[in-house]
Enzyme design. Sequence first.
Site, mmCIF file in Angstrom:
data_model
loop_
_atom_site.group_PDB
_atom_site.id
_atom_site.type_symbol
_atom_site.label_atom_id
_atom_site.label_comp_id
_atom_site.label_asym_id
_atom_site.label_seq_id
_atom_site.Cartn_x
_atom_site.Cartn_y
_atom_site.Cartn_z
ATOM 1 C CB SER A 11 46.937 7.218 -36.074
ATOM 2 O OG SER A 11 46.299 5.993 -35.775
ATOM 3 C CB CYS A 184 39.353 1.456 -33.414
ATOM 4 S SG CYS A 184 41.132 1.736 -33.266
HETATM 5 N N1 DGL Z 1 43.559 4.141 -36.183
HETATM 6 C C1 DGL Z 1 42.821 4.802 -35.133
HETATM 7 C C2 DGL Z 1 41.335 4.709 -35.392
HETATM 8 O O1 DGL Z 1 40.871 3.960 -36.223
HETATM 9 C C3 DGL Z 1 43.112 4.192 -33.795
HETATM 10 C C4 DGL Z 1 44.479 4.380 -33.262
HETATM 11 C C5 DGL Z 1 44.727 5.743 -32.693
HETATM 12 O O2 DGL Z 1 44.208 6.055 -31.599
HETATM 13 O O3 DGL Z 1 45.445 6.461 -33.328
HETATM 14 O O4 DGL Z 1 40.597 5.412 -34.743
#
Ligand code: DGL
Length: 268
Positions: A11, A184
């Site tokens: 994201s 995350c």
């Molecule tokens: N990159 C997202 C994940 O690993 C976290 C950031 C988001 O909420 O977009 O879940």
Amino acid sequence: MNNQAIGIFDSGFGGLTVLKELRKVLPNEDLIYFGDTARIPYGTKSKETIIKYSKQNIRFLMRHHVKAIVVACNTASALAVPVVESMFDIPLIGVIEPGAKGAVRESKSGKIGVIGTTGTVRSGAYQDAIARLRPESMIESTPCPLFVQIVEEGWQDTEIARLTAEKYLEDIKRAKIDAMVMGCTHYPILENTLRKVMGEQVTLVNPARETALAVKSVLESEGMLSDRDNEAEYRFYVSDDPDKFRETGSQIVSVPMTMIRKISIENY
Ligand code: DGL
């Protein structure tokens, strides 16, 4: 042998923590990274939305003839990969199974913590993957949505980060876990703060490293590793301001971000 690039998406810039590990494990492979910076966060959105976004991100990367795609986002790995993996004819590698494997390996007691976005924790994907590998494990999980904003602001080593972590991790600390999955892609950037709050007795598991090893093993078994020995090329695409991505991204991974372009992901 296959010298096409590997695609990666997240994201935002969090997935660069995965790109960093991929570079170490597969230094000869060209990488094409897409950060969906216009639509971040994914962690608070519905499953339907994450599936739609993930399909668009995959289609975009496939236009670049990638040979495999690493879903370097825990939320998309948890919510979309199980639904979309059969729709595409190249390997899609998510971060959940590798992260769960790392946690099970690192935990002696079987008491494992999982932190992630609301979407990831609610999906139960890590909890299920860990339980499949070690059915007797005791899993304590907590969503920590504010961590993403804290990292986006560059506040990972501040008092605000520490106090937020103390609050979110109260129950996990009480559960006396000995390993905790940073579920995350933003969270490894908070590792120093998480370590202070959880203490040295808890091993922090970064799914990025395990994922890079999983990618290598998939490419090896499919006979798809690159056989080139020249320096690998890295290209970056974002759906919003490339300058901000370059600025923050270069603090996470030291690759030249000269080849970075903004694209309209809604067209895919
Ligand atoms: N990159 C997202 C994940 O690993 C976290 C950031 C988001 O909420 O977009 O879940």
